[in-house]
Structures are given as C-alpha cells and as structure tokens.
Design a protein around this motif. Structure first.
Motif, PDB file in Angstrom:
ATOM      1  N   ALA A  11      -4.169   7.047  28.340  1.00 50.58           N
ATOM      2  CA  ALA A  11      -4.695   8.399  28.519  1.00 50.58           C
ATOM      3  C   ALA A  11      -6.128   8.484  28.024  1.00 50.58           C
ATOM      4  CB  ALA A  11      -3.818   9.407  27.777  1.00 50.58           C
ATOM      5  N   ARG A  12      -6.922   9.258  28.704  1.00 53.11           N
ATOM      6  CA  ARG A  12      -8.329   9.460  28.353  1.00 53.11           C
ATOM      7  C   ARG A  12      -8.456  10.317  27.100  1.00 53.11           C
ATOM      8  NH1 ARG A  12     -13.427  11.014  30.397  1.00 53.11           N
ATOM      9  NH2 ARG A  12     -14.693  11.230  28.515  1.00 53.11           N
ATOM     10  N   THR A  13      -9.326   9.888  26.217  1.00 54.62           N
ATOM     11  CA  THR A  13      -9.699  10.655  25.040  1.00 54.62           C
ATOM     12  C   THR A  13     -11.159  10.377  24.750  1.00 54.62           C
ATOM     13  OG1 THR A  13      -9.358  10.900  22.648  1.00 54.62           O
ATOM     14  CG2 THR A  13      -8.819   8.772  23.591  1.00 54.62           C
ATOM     15  N   ASP A  14     -11.836  11.287  24.055  1.00 53.89           N
ATOM     16  CA  ASP A  14     -13.233  11.017  23.720  1.00 53.89           C
ATOM     17  C   ASP A  14     -13.349  10.112  22.505  1.00 53.89           C
ATOM     18  OD1 ASP A  14     -12.378  12.878  21.851  1.00 53.89           O
ATOM     19  OD2 ASP A  14     -14.313  13.880  21.734  1.00 53.89           O
ATOM     20  N   VAL A  15     -12.234   9.827  21.817  1.00 51.79           N
ATOM     21  CA  VAL A  15     -12.250   8.951  20.639  1.00 51.79           C
ATOM     22  C   VAL A  15     -12.038   7.506  21.086  1.00 51.79           C
ATOM     23  CG1 VAL A  15     -11.136   8.369  18.452  1.00 51.79           C
ATOM     24  CG2 VAL A  15     -11.415  10.762  19.114  1.00 51.79           C
TER      25      VAL A  15
ATOM     26  N   ASP B  84     -11.075   4.786  15.830  1.00 50.12           N
ATOM     27  CA  ASP B  84     -10.734   5.653  14.709  1.00 50.12           C
ATOM     28  C   ASP B  84     -10.288   4.775  13.545  1.00 50.12           C
ATOM     29  OD1 ASP B  84     -10.354   8.080  13.394  1.00 50.12           O
ATOM     30  OD2 ASP B  84      -8.261   8.214  14.006  1.00 50.12           O
TER      31      ASP B  84
ATOM     32  N   THR C  76     -15.187   7.630  12.798  1.00 52.03           N
ATOM     33  CA  THR C  76     -14.698   7.771  14.169  1.00 52.03           C
ATOM     34  C   THR C  76     -15.868   7.594  15.127  1.00 52.03           C
ATOM     35  OG1 THR C  76     -12.990   9.338  13.465  1.00 52.03           O
ATOM     36  CG2 THR C  76     -13.555   9.328  15.796  1.00 52.03           C
TER      37      THR C  76
ATOM     38  N   ARG D 236     -16.939   8.492  18.981  1.00 52.15           N
ATOM     39  CA  ARG D 236     -16.603   9.287  20.162  1.00 52.15           C
ATOM     40  C   ARG D 236     -17.620   9.001  21.268  1.00 52.15           C
ATOM     41  NH1 ARG D 236     -13.037  13.298  18.428  1.00 52.15           N
ATOM     42  NH2 ARG D 236     -13.006  13.572  16.154  1.00 52.15           N
TER      43      ARG D 236
END
Length: 325
Positions: free
Chosen positions: A139-143, A146, A151, A153
C-alpha cells in the motif's frame, strides 16, 4: 545538530546530499550524482533516496556500488525512487559480469513510489543480481523509512516525469532535567538510558523501573524528569516545475523545516525557460520557502549558464525570503 547534512558538490554540479544522523549507525544519501565520497563513508550507507534518474542525479551509482562488492558485508542497501526505479536499478547491475561473487552476502532492494503503491524487488549479489520471484507491491504511504530516531517522507512532484521530494524528520526527543534529578536524590547512570527508551516506546505509567536501586513508576518519573524537545526537520526539493499542484505538495512536505534545501536553477528573467524545462527560479524558491514557513533555505542546482552569479541568486531569493545561504 541531530543531522549533519552536506551537499557533496558545488551549486552547479551533480546533485548528492549526504546525511549523518546522530545516534544512528548508518548514513543516508539523497540523490546519487557523481561524487568523491571515500569508500568508508559509502559503506556506512543504509538507504539511498533518488528524486529521479536523470544522469546528474544517478551517475554516481557505480562509485557507490564498488566498495560494497569489494568489501564483504552482510547488508541490504535500500534504494528508493520514482516510477521506473526497480527496472533501472536492475539494468544498471546487469551492465557488469558477476561470475566471482557466489559467496557475497550483499544485496540491493529497489523500491519505487507509484501513485497506487510501492513496488519493490531485491537483487542479491550471490545470484549475479538476478531477481528471485516477482516484484512485490504494498500500500502507498508517504513514509519511506521509519526508525526509532527519524522518519523519511516523500511527495511526488512534476519534472515532466515523476520526481520525488523528501523530508527527514527527527522524532520528538526526551531530555532529562538534571536539576530535577538532583532534587529527587536520584543518581545518574545506565538506568537513565533505559528509562528514556521506555518513555520513547510509550511504556504505561504504571510500569516500574529500577533507578539504580530505587524502584519508581515510569509515569511519576516522566512527569518530574522529562523535558520534551521538538525534533529537527530537513527537507529536500529539487527538479520540479512551479505550479499550484506541485507547490502545494512541496509546501506540505517541507512545512516548518529547520533546513530547507531547494533547487534554484534559473533566475527570474528566465522564468519562461524554467517552466519549459520543469524547473524553478530563485524567486520561486523564496516564495516556496516563505509559504512552507521554514527557518532557512539553502539553494542548490544552479544552471551552469549563470556561473559567477551566485550573489544574484541569493538576492532573488531574499526578495521573498530573508534567511538563505
């Protein structure tokens, strides 16, 4: 400073930003233009973040790869980039012959950011960097990364092709109030590090800790000893057109950054040329810095047509944002 960040080349040269993170055993590289990093520093890299794969941001890959082949090291180097990264990394690797690396324990994991998700594939040196199995999707995430300390991004911008901007954000720090420690009659020692780690991990207030022979509840000690220090933030934006959509994405990513590293490729007199080439002017860089509310901006990536005009770039940025270097 929690981040020691330095551009490895001059303002009109290839893009490569090397970052050492306090308390972190590895280092980070943002863009991989030609550079002269010593092998020892390259071997410390854990993650490489590519804005895109134009030559001046990617030609340093071979220099980066060589020490990892020459020095046996059980390691997976992660490379993040925009659409096409997974296949381009593979084709780079296949430009060489790997018949003597069967015992190597080095691998590269290529990860590309797509609107619909993150596609990744691992290439192991002992398999001649041939992939095993199909590419994975998540799934796409901006992170992108981590860790307990920071973090990373990203945001997708527009350089005529997808181009990534990045932020590196230190997590909230917890500092011990030494005067409060003395007032409570508690000694310094290794227990303080364990205590801060448990606070950072969100341990329940009822949990007990051994303060060098003194039993105490974490919640009580946290209220009396811990000072919360906001984390430091670095943002890196390069190779993007200046329009409403990309500005909104870049500003959201960079908002409140302590150190904002931003391209200023053209002077404002050549704004039309900047737009045609999907780049920004120095004035536009200043406008973006002001909109993002950053503390200071460092301008990079000047076109070579402007050699000797660094002062003019600084003046144009200062016309919109004063804190520039």
């Amino acid at each position: 400073m929690p981040f020691r960040a330095r551009m490895l080349n001059g303002k009109s040269e290839d893009s490569a930003l090397y970052v050492e993170v306090q308390n972190w055993h590895s280092t980070l590289l943002f863009d991989c233009g030609q550079n002269r990093l010593p092998f020892g520093e390259l071997l410390r890299l854990s993650d490489v973040f590519l804005s895109h794969m134009h030559m001046d941001h990617w030609i340093g890959f071979d220099h980066l790869l060589r020490p990892h082949i020459n020095v046996p090291q059980a390691k997976t180097l992660r490379i993040y980039g925009p659409k096409g990264t997974v296949d381009k990394v593979y084709h780079k690797l296949q430009g060489y012959t790997w018949n003597l690396t069967q015992d190597s324990v080095f691998a590269i994991e290529a990860r590309e950011v797509l609107p619909e998700g993150i596609r990744s594939r691992t290439y192991a040196c002992n398999r001649a960097f041939e992939p095993e199995g199909e590419a994975r999707m998540e799934a796409r995430t901006d992170v992108l990364l981590d860790t307990p300390f920071f973090t990373v991004r990203c945001a997708i911008l527009d350089h005529g092709i997808p181009c990534l901007a990045f932020s590196l954000e230190e997590k909230t720090r917890y500092r011990v109030d030494r005067e409060a420690l003395d007032r409570l009659g508690l000694p310094e020692g290794p227990w303080l590090a364990r205590f801060k780690d448990r606070v950072q991990a969100g341990a329940p207030d009822s949990e007990e800790i051994d303060a060098d022979g003194h039993k105490a509840r974490i919640g009580d000690l946290r209220k009396q000893l811990i000072q919360v220090v906001p984390g430091h933030k670095l943002a890196y934006v390069t190779d993007t057109i200046y329009n409403d959509e990309t500005v909104a994405r870049a500003v959201a990513l960079a908002r409140g950054a302590d150190h904002f590293i931003c391209e200023a490729v053209f002077l404002e007199e050549d704004a039309k040329l900047a737009e045609q080439n999907f780049h920004m002017t120095a004035r536009q860089c200043g406008l973006m810095a002001r909109a993002a509310g950053v503390r200071r901006v460092e301008i990079v990536h000047h076109s070579r047509r402007y050699r000797g005009k660094d002062a003019q770039f600084l003046a144009e940025v200062r016309s919109e944002f004063p804190h520039v270097c």
